[in-house]
Design a protein around this motif. Structure first.
Motif, short mmCIF file in Angstrom:
data_model
loop_
_atom_site.label_atom_id
_atom_site.label_comp_id
_atom_site.label_asym_id
_atom_site.label_seq_id
_atom_site.Cartn_x
_atom_site.Cartn_y
_atom_site.Cartn_z
N CYS A 283 -68.46 -90.28 13.04
CA CYS A 283 -67.63 -90.33 14.61
C CYS A 283 -66.63 -91.97 14.03
O CYS A 283 -65.80 -91.79 14.92
N GLY A 284 -66.21 -92.66 13.16
CA GLY A 284 -65.58 -93.71 13.33
C GLY A 284 -64.40 -93.20 12.71
O GLY A 284 -63.41 -94.16 13.36
N ILE A 285 -64.94 -92.44 12.45
CA ILE A 285 -62.89 -91.49 11.70
C ILE A 285 -62.36 -91.50 13.32
O ILE A 285 -61.36 -91.96 12.88
N CYS A 286 -62.84 -90.83 14.52
CA CYS A 286 -61.77 -91.16 15.25
C CYS A 286 -62.54 -92.13 16.17
O CYS A 286 -60.66 -92.64 16.97
N HIS A 287 -63.38 -92.35 16.27
CA HIS A 287 -63.95 -92.91 17.79
C HIS A 287 -63.73 -94.69 17.01
O HIS A 287 -64.16 -96.04 17.52
N GLY A 288 -62.90 -94.68 15.93
CA GLY A 288 -63.08 -96.59 15.19
C GLY A 288 -64.19 -97.26 15.22
O GLY A 288 -65.64 -97.20 15.02
N GLN A 289 -64.63 -98.30 13.75
CA GLN A 289 -65.09 -99.09 13.00
C GLN A 289 -65.75 -99.63 14.52
O GLN A 289 -66.90 -100.41 14.50
N LYS A 290 -64.85 -100.37 15.14
CA LYS A 290 -65.31 -100.98 16.50
C LYS A 290 -65.16 -100.05 17.68
O LYS A 290 -65.22 -101.32 18.84
N TYR A 291 -65.60 -99.38 17.66
CA TYR A 291 -65.71 -98.54 18.51
C TYR A 291 -64.89 -98.07 20.08
O TYR A 291 -65.10 -98.42 21.21
N ASP A 292 -63.15 -98.68 19.53
CA ASP A 292 -62.23 -98.71 20.41
C ASP A 292 -61.40 -97.47 20.42
O ASP A 292 -60.42 -98.00 21.17
N GLY A 293 -62.71 -96.42 20.43
CA GLY A 293 -61.40 -95.21 19.97
C GLY A 293 -59.99 -95.39 19.39
O GLY A 293 -58.83 -94.37 19.27
N ASN A 294 -60.08 -95.74 18.19
CA ASN A 294 -58.43 -96.22 17.90
C ASN A 294 -58.82 -96.21 15.88
O ASN A 294 -59.04 -96.89 15.22
N GLY A 295 -59.63 -94.46 15.33
CA GLY A 295 -60.37 -94.72 14.46
C GLY A 295 -58.82 -94.62 13.73
O GLY A 295 -57.97 -94.19 13.94
N PRO A 296 -58.67 -94.10 12.16
CA PRO A 296 -58.07 -93.74 10.95
C PRO A 296 -56.97 -91.82 11.32
O PRO A 296 -55.86 -92.15 11.14
N LEU A 297 -58.20 -92.19 12.31
CA LEU A 297 -57.52 -90.18 12.30
C LEU A 297 -56.41 -90.26 13.89
O LEU A 297 -55.04 -89.96 14.25
N TYR A 298 -56.46 -91.69 14.63
CA TYR A 298 -55.36 -91.81 15.42
C TYR A 298 -54.58 -93.13 15.39
O TYR A 298 -53.13 -92.65 14.93
N LYS A 299 -55.11 -94.04 14.94
CA LYS A 299 -53.87 -95.09 14.33
C LYS A 299 -52.75 -95.00 15.47
O LYS A 299 -51.98 -95.51 15.27
N ASP A 300 -53.31 -95.13 17.29
CA ASP A 300 -52.77 -95.73 17.62
C ASP A 300 -51.49 -94.95 18.05
O ASP A 300 -50.72 -94.73 18.62
N GLY A 301 -51.90 -93.47 17.99
CA GLY A 301 -51.60 -91.87 18.01
C GLY A 301 -50.31 -92.32 16.97
O GLY A 301 -49.34 -91.06 16.67
N SER A 302 -50.63 -92.86 16.15
CA SER A 302 -49.50 -92.20 14.20
C SER A 302 -49.94 -91.52 13.24
O SER A 302 -49.84 -90.94 12.36
N GLY A 303 -51.65 -91.65 13.49
CA GLY A 303 -52.66 -90.60 12.66
C GLY A 303 -52.34 -88.79 13.33
O GLY A 303 -51.55 -89.42 14.25
N PRO A 304 -53.02 -88.14 12.66
CA PRO A 304 -52.83 -86.52 12.82
C PRO A 304 -53.19 -86.49 14.13
O PRO A 304 -52.90 -85.43 14.27
N PHE A 305 -54.27 -87.20 14.66
CA PHE A 305 -55.29 -86.70 15.59
C PHE A 305 -54.21 -87.11 17.27
O PHE A 305 -53.91 -87.89 17.29
N PRO A 306 -54.22 -85.36 17.36
CA PRO A 306 -53.38 -86.22 18.71
C PRO A 306 -53.86 -86.19 20.23
O PRO A 306 -52.88 -87.50 20.68
N ALA A 307 -55.03 -86.40 20.37
CA ALA A 307 -55.61 -86.78 21.87
C ALA A 307 -56.33 -88.84 21.34
O ALA A 307 -56.81 -88.84 20.14
#
Lengths: 409, 392
Positions: free
Chosen positions: B302-326
């Motif tokens: 889960c962490g890859i999307c939801h983030g290590q800190k559970y903030d929804g900002n995992g490496p795949l999203y990275k404040d919108g700069s990651g590859p994941f669109p949502a």
């Protein structure tokens, strides 16, 4: 044979204890009657009536089982019983008395419409319940009353006839022809009793009186199981009385050999009881069908757990281990101890059978149970004491008496 | 083996036998035995024999049988090869009792027969001396053991006077029976051995013998008509009977979790998604080991999307700069998800939610409930940190 002590002198100790116990019993009954019998809470009133039911039914059936013993040994042409049969007859005179009490208690449940004990008395519930509807041809007030009346009435009547015929063996020596005719007459009457016994104790009466407390549940073993319970208790009762008489220097023709045979009956039928207990339990346990396991679930895991296991220990483990040895069955004191243990054990079995279904949530064997028990034992002492005095203690002219005299095992 | 002298007296009537036994014993003679055509009641007491201990032996054999059955079944069914029979516990005592009972009876019966043979010194081929053949027919045969002093002639006379119809004196070998066999004649013995050899050899020699089906005695017993667990089910399907070897619908394997009975919504509907709110997490608390495991699972899946800190900002999203669109849900700190019932979270993780896929194939039911419990614990740790100390 003139030296035989045939006349029983009323025994002061028996009378004293008979009165003490029945007065204790009456006090308990009155106390229970005034505090519980008409309580608005059906749990409480059913506790009183249930206690009365299982005690009166137990003692009626035990005394009736003693008459069954007389009849079955008559049919088997047994000779060894003749020297102490009058004791058994005296015990069986209590069937009408205990039977009347049981009858009144049972009829009261029907009249007062106590559907807390007999759920099938509730017409509305039956109308909406396909299972109870299907059983209503059998489980209905009319049939219940008629069959109960017939059962107790005919046990008493047929038993009375057997005892009356038995007295003919006191009148004088019989020629071989007369003897044969006498045995035949005994046989016919005993078989009538046995047939009626099979139709009631052997089958229907336990379904009607006991099993119908759980009207949805049924077990084909049930009646036999209860029969076995009452039969070993009946044999134990005979053993106690015969040994009591021996200790008071009566029954000269009865000795260890006869007690040994009574002991074998107690031993064998304790195991027979266990066999039925286990057959009933194992099938239900193995099939594990909720409709059937309800009967055992709270008995095994709930408040009746103690009685469930104590039942097996007292009624199986003790008799099989203690009565197995030949010497044990010939030891008067040990036999008295075992008889009392077995009777109390099966009384407790009846307790868990009735109360375990009437009040499932808690088990409270207490003053009322023991009080009512005292009442019945008190009546038993007085009744048997009286009945023993009415007839010669040994039917000296019975054609089989010699077999009893030379009995040797 | 001692060679001894015996005086034998034959009686034709029980009535004479008993007083004779009494007199002989009183006169001080030792009665070796009395052979009778049928069991005579009370003779053992008259002979002064002690009570047999055969029943004690029987009781001991019974106990051995009971323990053997109990130990055997118990060991096999609970330790060596525990199997599930009809959903019963492995220690299914009531079901064993019939077998325990049978073994008790069997051991007791067979043991007593053997003991009886041993006591009476009888057995197959054992040589027995018969003092008088008519003991098996109509004679009661009393055998008296002699000593050096015994005057056999007088003793025979005494027996005669007591009613014996026939008397004699015999010298025979007595005592222990081991080694005293009536061996069959050599020709018979060799014929039997030859027969055994031929049959066993012929059974081994033909390689195919025993493989072909021969006449079957009681086929219903040899071949069960019931459908057995590991049978080939072809013959059933061949008959056109539907059989799919699967457990009944709704059955739950022993030790496994209660299944999640809510199905996936049809597209456009949220009926089941809402219904899932009512489902309670079967896991009510996590041990520290469980927490560690749940944390690991979270980081892996889960962490890859939801983030290590559970903030929804995992490496795949990275404040919108990651590859994941949502934007993945902020699992801790967002009141919407803090309030979300565990059952509903389970639904989303099981069936997926919008861009988040299903994790039902990666995580077992139990693991999913664990991770969700873990997320809930993190949410609680943030909202009331003072009460929850053991969260990570």
């Amino acid at each position: 044979m003139s030296a035989l002590k045939l006349h029983f002198e009323s025994h002061p100790k028996l009378i004293r204890w008979g009165y003490i116990l029945s007065i204790i019993g009456i006090i308990a009954l009155v106390a229970g009657f005034s505090t519980e019998a008409f309580s608005a809470d059906p749990e409480i009133s059913s506790h009183f009536w249930g206690t009365l039911m299982y005690n009166s039914i137990f003692w009626t059936l035990v005394c009736n089982a003693v008459m069954f013993f007389i009849c079955i040994t008559t049919l088997a042409m047994a000779g060894f019983t003749q020297s102490f049969r009058r004791v058994a007859e005296a015990i069986s005179t209590l069937v009408p008395i205990f039977g009347t009490i049981a009858f009144l208690v049972l009829i009261y449940q029907i009249i007062s419409h106590n559907h807390h004990i007999y759920h099938w008395l509730d017409k509305d519930a039956v109308a909406h319940d396909p299972i109870l509807k299907g059983k209503s041809g059998f489980l209905n007030p009319t049939f219940f009353v008629i069959w109960t009346f017939l059962a107790i009435g005919l046990w008493s009547f047929l038993g009375y006839r057997i005892r009356k015929i038995s007295s003919e063996a006191d009148q004088g020596p019989m020629s071989p022809e007369q003897g044969k005719a006498y045995i035949w007459k005994n046989t016919v009457n005993a078989s009538l009793f046995i047939v009626w016994f099979a139709l009631t104790v052997g089958s229907t009466i336990h379904w009607l009186w006991t099993m119908s407390i759980d009207p949805h549940w049924y077990s084909t073993m049930f009646s036999w199981y209860n029969f076995a319970s009452t039969f070993v208790s009946g044999m134990s009762l005979i053993a106690i009385w015969v040994i009591f008489m021996k200790k008071n220097n009566y029954l000269e023709l009865t000795n260890q050999e006869h007690i040994h045979d009574i002991g074998k009956f107690m031993f064998g039928f304790s195991i027979f009881w266990t066999y039925l207990w286990f057959s009933q339990f194992m099938l239900i346990w193995y099939a594990n069908i909720p409709e059937e396991t309800v009967y055992f679930y709270h008995r095994m895991h709930g408040p009746y757990k103690f009685f469930f296991y104590a039942n097996l220990v007292i009624n199986f483990v003790c008799p099989i281990l203690i009565l197995m040895k030949r010497k044990a069955k010939r030891n008067y004191n040990l036999m008295i101890f075992m008889s009392i243990l077995i009777i109390l054990g099966h009384w407790m079995d009846f307790y868990q059978e009735f109360m375990g279904s009437i009040q499932k949530s808690h088990a409270n064997m207490g003053w009322l149970d023991f009080g009512v028990l005292c009442f019945f034992v008190g009546i038993l002492l007085l009744g048997v004491n009286k009945a023993l005095g009415k007839k010669p203690l040994i039917p000296v002219y019975h054609p089989f008496i010699k077999e009893s005299v030379i009995h040797h095992v | 083996m001692a060679i001894k002298k015996f005086v034998v007296g034959c009686f034709t009537d029980e009535k004479e036998l008993f007083p004779a036994v009494k007199t002989i014993r009183k006169s001080g003679f030792k009665i070796h035995d009395v052979y009778t055509p049928y069991p005579v009641h009370g003779l053992d007491t008259a002979l002064g024999l002690r009570e047999t201990s055969l029943h004690t032996a029987g009781f001991i054999y019974a106990l051995i049988g009971l323990c053997t059955a109990f130990g055997g079944i118990g060991w096999i069914l609970t330790i060596d090869w525990p199997q599930n029979y009809g959903g019963k516990p492995h220690f299914a005592l009531p079901a064993w009792i019939p077998i325990m009972f049978e073994c008790t009876v069997l051991f007791s019966a067979v043991g007593m027969v053997l003991t009886f043979c041993y006591i009476c010194q009888i057995g197959p081929l054992v040589k027995k001396h018969r003092f008088h053949l008519r003991a098996t027919d109509d004679y009661f045969v009393m055998v008296i053991e002699c000593t050096q002093q015994t005057n056999t002639h007088d003793l025979e006379g005494l027996l005669k006077s007591l009613g014996a119809c026939e008397t004699k004196t015999e010298t025979v070998e007595s005592g222990w029976w081991l080694g005293r066999y009536d061996l069959p004649a050599p020709s018979v013995a060799s014929a039997v051995i030859a027969l055994i050899l031929i049959t066993s050899l012929s059974a081994c020699s033909n390689g195919d013998a025993g493989r072909e089906q021969n006449r079957v005695y009681m086929p219903d017993m040899a071949y069960s008509r019931a459908v057995e667990t590991y049978d080939d089910k072809e013959h059933i399907t061949n008959k056109g009977i539907f059989y799919n070897a699967e457990p009944a619908k709704g059955s739950i394997a022993r030790g496994s979790d209660i299944p999640f009975l809510i199905a996936k919504d049809t597209p456009g509907s949220t009926l089941n998604y809402l219904a899932a709110q009512k489902i309670i997490n079967p896991i009510t608390s996590l041990s520290s080991d469980d927490q560690e495991e749940a944390h690991r699972l979270y980081l892996v899946y889960c962490g890859i999307c939801h983030g290590q800190k559970y903030d929804g900002n995992g490496p795949l999203y990275k404040d919108g700069s990651g590859p994941f669109p949502a934007k993945p849900a902020t699992l801790v700190g967002d009141p919407k998800y803090d309030a979300m019932p565990e059952g509903q979270m389970f639904y989303s993780v099981t069936y997926g939610k919008n861009l988040m896929g299903s994790y039902a194939s990666q995580l077992t039911t139990k693991q999913r409930w664990m991770v969700i419990k873990y997320i809930k614990m993190q949410q609680e740790a943030v909202s009331k940190p003072q009460t929850n100390t053991n969260s990570k």
